[in-house]
Design a protein around this motif. Structure first.
Motif, PDB file in Angstrom:
ATOM      1  N   LYS A   1       0.807  -1.227   0.000  1.00  0.00           N
ATOM      2  CA  LYS A   1       0.000   0.000   0.000  1.00  0.00           C
ATOM      3  C   LYS A   1       0.839   1.275   0.000  1.00  0.00           C
ATOM      4  O   LYS A   1       0.315   2.366   0.225  1.00  0.00           O
ATOM      5  N   VAL A   2       2.132   1.152  -0.204  1.00  0.00           N
ATOM      6  CA  VAL A   2       2.983   2.342  -0.199  1.00  0.00           C
ATOM      7  C   VAL A   2       2.675   3.192  -1.435  1.00  0.00           C
ATOM      8  O   VAL A   2       2.771   2.716  -2.564  1.00  0.00           O
ATOM      9  N   ALA A   3       2.273   4.456  -1.198  1.00  0.00           N
ATOM     10  CA  ALA A   3       1.952   5.366  -2.303  1.00  0.00           C
ATOM     11  C   ALA A   3       3.177   6.216  -2.626  1.00  0.00           C
ATOM     12  O   ALA A   3       3.879   6.684  -1.726  1.00  0.00           O
ATOM     13  N   ALA A   4       3.417   6.415  -3.912  1.00  0.00           N
ATOM     14  CA  ALA A   4       4.529   7.276  -4.324  1.00  0.00           C
ATOM     15  C   ALA A   4       4.150   8.731  -4.054  1.00  0.00           C
ATOM     16  O   ALA A   4       2.971   9.089  -4.078  1.00  0.00           O
ATOM     17  N   PRO A   5       5.106   9.608  -3.772  1.00  0.00           N
ATOM     18  CA  PRO A   5       4.790  11.030  -3.630  1.00  0.00           C
ATOM     19  C   PRO A   5       4.360  11.599  -4.985  1.00  0.00           C
ATOM     20  O   PRO A   5       4.652  11.011  -6.038  1.00  0.00           O
ATOM     21  N   SER A   6       3.650  12.720  -4.943  1.00  0.00           N
ATOM     22  CA  SER A   6       3.178  13.314  -6.212  1.00  0.00           C
ATOM     23  C   SER A   6       4.368  13.857  -6.998  1.00  0.00           C
ATOM     24  O   SER A   6       5.426  14.152  -6.451  1.00  0.00           O
ATOM     25  N   SER A   7       4.143  14.017  -8.295  1.00  0.00           N
ATOM     26  CA  SER A   7       5.236  14.540  -9.124  1.00  0.00           C
ATOM     27  C   SER A   7       5.539  15.989  -8.738  1.00  0.00           C
ATOM     28  O   SER A   7       6.679  16.434  -8.820  1.00  0.00           O
TER      29      SER A   7
ATOM     30  N   GLU B   1      13.748  11.117  -0.232  1.00  0.00           N
ATOM     31  CA  GLU B   1      12.662  10.153  -0.460  1.00  0.00           C
ATOM     32  C   GLU B   1      12.707   9.020   0.554  1.00  0.00           C
ATOM     33  O   GLU B   1      11.675   8.573   1.050  1.00  0.00           O
ATOM     34  N   ARG B   2      13.924   8.558   0.866  1.00  0.00           N
ATOM     35  CA  ARG B   2      14.032   7.446   1.820  1.00  0.00           C
ATOM     36  C   ARG B   2      13.481   7.837   3.184  1.00  0.00           C
ATOM     37  O   ARG B   2      12.786   7.051   3.830  1.00  0.00           O
ATOM     38  N   ILE B   3      13.807   9.043   3.653  1.00  0.00           N
ATOM     39  CA  ILE B   3      13.376   9.377   5.019  1.00  0.00           C
ATOM     40  C   ILE B   3      11.976   9.988   5.074  1.00  0.00           C
ATOM     41  O   ILE B   3      11.353  10.013   6.119  1.00  0.00           O
TER      42      ILE B   3
ATOM     43  N   ILE C   1       0.513  10.182   7.366  1.00  0.00           N
ATOM     44  CA  ILE C   1      -0.447  11.218   7.011  1.00  0.00           C
ATOM     45  C   ILE C   1       0.114  12.125   5.917  1.00  0.00           C
ATOM     46  O   ILE C   1       1.301  12.394   5.867  1.00  0.00           O
ATOM     47  N   VAL C   2      -0.766  12.569   5.010  1.00  0.00           N
ATOM     48  CA  VAL C   2      -0.435  13.685   4.117  1.00  0.00           C
ATOM     49  C   VAL C   2      -1.533  14.720   4.313  1.00  0.00           C
ATOM     50  O   VAL C   2      -2.718  14.398   4.246  1.00  0.00           O
ATOM     51  N   VAL C   3      -1.141  15.970   4.632  1.00  0.00           N
ATOM     52  CA  VAL C   3      -2.155  16.995   4.904  1.00  0.00           C
ATOM     53  C   VAL C   3      -2.352  17.871   3.660  1.00  0.00           C
ATOM     54  O   VAL C   3      -1.451  18.049   2.853  1.00  0.00           O
ATOM     55  N   SER C   4      -3.558  18.417   3.584  1.00  0.00           N
ATOM     56  CA  SER C   4      -3.896  19.256   2.427  1.00  0.00           C
ATOM     57  C   SER C   4      -3.231  20.624   2.527  1.00  0.00           C
ATOM     58  O   SER C   4      -3.047  21.178   3.609  1.00  0.00           O
TER      59      SER C   4
END
Lengths: 467, 467
Positions: B262-268, B304-306, B380-383
């Protein structure tokens, strides 16, 4: 002579309770040789014993300061002798040690480790059997013989008692190497082992050796927050785990290249004898280990694994956070205390070199490793082809009314290698512990019946050697 | 309004030294939430803060006893509000925590962890920046605004300060779940993070989650002598090492089946922004980690790793012998404290179940393993799509004269997930620490210039939200 021996036995029987009370006083001294803060206690124990040796009639009683790595900072040896038994009478060197292992974990002791307590015929205390209690048997056997012989002994005796057995015995090794001439004797008597089973007199004819090491792994310069740095900062515990997993596989096979090259198989005589011993692997697992299953190399039986095969153990992994609860630290460093038990004909210095080279070849990315040798001991097989073995088995037959068995021990007594290698003296490992005495563990004990039977056996042995 | 803000800034500047002295008094209270013996100190810190909130003019100030697993035995929350700014004026919920990490290893602190000391413009103490110092910025910004507005505030404010952030925040999670209605606000302001670089205002828009666990391995019934039993008795440390080596490989890849599903990549967008940050991997290695090399998944950059990759760390391995010197014990049991940092969209409960099942499938022969979950936090990712982000960046621009960067943090703040998931409130992670503040490590510090700039930024932010 038989009359004097009978008188010595009678004296020992008449003084059993006093002997035990004296031993308790010695056990109250926490002479833990590995902990620097207990150095004064270690010395106090040495002085206690020296005082008693003087009182019973031994001569030239003194503490010998030892030198380790050129520094006179070890724990003292206790030396004494009585050498007036006459021309042609053999000399026996009685060896023991008065230092003990640390007592941790303290909360698992039923009664405190340095407050000796009698329960169910046992005396509980750290050092009760390893080796204060067994060393005290020697002293009390000598006292009994002095009494029965009007201040004399039937045999020449030297006594040498060390305070560094539990930390590798470097001081006594130095003394044997540099001043071995002062220890000349015909046979060495050591009571620092157990009996294969209750009531079964036992002589140990082989001991494993060891190297005790520390692996120190350093990653980051300081402790780091695992959230902020996890994934980039090296983790010393993970690195240690990865290395330890490459040192020993799940079948108990040690993976250091060359490690098994010099391992000698036991003789077919020994293997045949061991097959006759009453040994129930399932009962051993249940009573002595208590784990779900035994481990180790599947192609060897349990006795062969612990007596004749080398092994590797991890004793503790200091570093990081060990309190209750959670601390999210990536520690800057961690240590693994790792020892290997060695068997004939492995050579500790060679094994350490192989281990160090191998460890240095498997260091994970990002960390640095220091490999330290803390101490070492030679593996040993002692000869059984001498009259002293006969005297010992005969003495124990008179006490236990059964034949002695010859076995090996998985443990190490570093000085035995020194006696055998440097002084070429036959060595008798005649001990009276029991397999469930909890050596090095909480609730160490000595079965008091064996303390007294041990004294009688030693009285008879010394009398026979002098006869 | 601009005039009042200027007056509040003037008040803050005129009281800088007093603010620091008050913070020092709070830092002297060792409110270590994970150690039961410090529970009275934790409560004392809560009362200290409640008293100050009352003094500056906040209302409904109280300690809220929390319930964990149905038991009211947690550390209290501190609650306060002031809600008279008028119809249509937004409400800001200011969150912080007053508990701290343990201070070990104590001997690596230059000055004692609970005796705050100023050196080179920094304030050194456990909790200086995480989070007592940053929480105190909120309190002092509110005091400055009360003073400039004659006992009023330009905005509605609730304050919620917890005492269990360092131990997983179960109490506040319970409160948000059960009594979230009492926390209704338009935006949450949290100052518990750092800036990407000195002088570079920073908002965190993503946090890693975590599960913190213990693996307890039991072998023999009691500690055993490694000489007598080595080769037959299971060694819990060796078993743990073998298991840990199967949890994470040397490339930093976690080997638990399903772990990465379920690991999501960060947005471009995020990736593009991060490429513009001044980040020198070699300087980071040298200044912040200090290890010979960085570790981790080679196919990802350090940020990216951390920030966006899950990881696994071992924090300590209690058991056995950890003193100086040698003890040849095979310990009956050993523990590994193991945590995993999680990223969106991993679910802590699912990851723990995968981990437990995998661990139970790799238990070595002879040992038994218990897997315990100590605490967990959602990733968490906040808006960033709301007017409060604009108010925050504008406020910080006035203080720092430069644009805010949007980054993520590898760390976890459990309550953010609760605010976002349960209350659906936008959350601002606006902190003023520095990357070298030694969080969770010896010599934790807060750069005092940032303490004061933080207060001014928060004054301006609150004024803008109320304008």
């Amino acid at each position: 002579m038989a009359e004097n021996t009978a008188a010595a036995i009678e004296f020992a029987r008449g003084n059993q309770q006093r002997f035990v009370e004296e031993l308790k006083a010695l056990l109250r001294i926490p002479s833990i040789s590995t902990l620097p803060e207990h150095a004064p206690d270690v010395r106090r124990a040495a002085e206690f014993i020296a005082g008693e040796l003087r009182r019973i009639g031994m001569e030239n009683v003194r503490l010998v300061e030892t030198v380790t790595d050129g520094h006179p900072d070890g724990h003292p040896l206790v030396y004494a002798d009585w050498l007036h038994a006459g021309e042609g009478v053999p000399t026996v060197l009685c060896y023991g040690h008065y230092d003990v292992q640390p007592a941790e974990p303290l909360d698992e002791w039923t009664t405190p480790p340095f407050e000796p307590a009698e329960r169910n015929g046992n005396l509980y205390a750290r050092g009760a059997v390893d080796d204060k209690g067994q060393m005290w048997m020697h002293v009390k056997a000598l006292e009994s013989l002095f009494d029965a012989h009007q201040g004399k002994l039937p045999v020449n005796v030297r006594v040498l008692i060390e305070g560094e057995e539990e930390v590798g015995g470097e001081g006594i090794a130095w003394f044997v190497r540099e001043h071995g001439g002062q220890l000349r004797a015909d046979v060495v008597l050591i009571s620092d082992t157990d009996m294969f089973a209750p009531d079964l007199p036992t002589l140990y004819v082989g001991l494993r050796g060891m190297i005790y090491t520390e692996l120190e792994v350093r990653g980051a310069r300081t402790d780091l927050h695992s959230g902020m740095y996890g994934g980039a900062a090296p983790n010393p515990f993970v690195a240690l785990a990865q290395m330890i997993a490459k040192l020993k596989n799940e079948d108990g096979r040690i993976l250091i290249p060359g490690f098994y090259d010099k391992v000698a198989a036991p003789s077919s005589d020994e293997l045949r004898t061991w097959k006759t011993l009453a040994f129930d692997e399932e009962r051993y697992r249940e009573n002595q280990i208590g784990s779900r299953e035994l481990i180790g190399e599947p192609e060897y039986g349990v006795l062969e694994r612990i007596w004749t095969r080398p092994t590797l153990d991890v004793h503790g992994m200091p570093g990081g956070f060990i309190g209750a609860g959670a601390k999210t630290v990536i520690p800057a460093k961690a240590v693994a205390k790792i020892s290997m038990r060695l068997v004939p004909d492995q050579v500790p210095a060679e094994i350490f070199a192989q281990y160090k080279a191998y460890v240095e070849s498997i260091v994970p990315r990002g960390v640095e490793v220091t490999v330290r040798l803390i101490h070492s001991a030679d593996p040993i097989v002692v000869s059984t082809d001498n009259p002293y073995v006969k005297a010992a088995t005969s003495a124990m037959h008179e006490v236990f009314a059964t034949e002695t068995v010859f076995v090996r021990s998985g443990a190490s007594i570093p000085v035995v290698g020194d006696f055998v290698r440097e002084l070429n003296m036959p060595t008798l490992l005649m001990g009276f512990g029991l397999p469930d005495d909890n050596l090095h563990a909480p609730n160490e004990k000595f079965h008091l019946a064996n303390f007294h039977r041990g004294i009688e056996s030693i009285v008879r042995f010394l009398a026979k050697v002098g006869a």
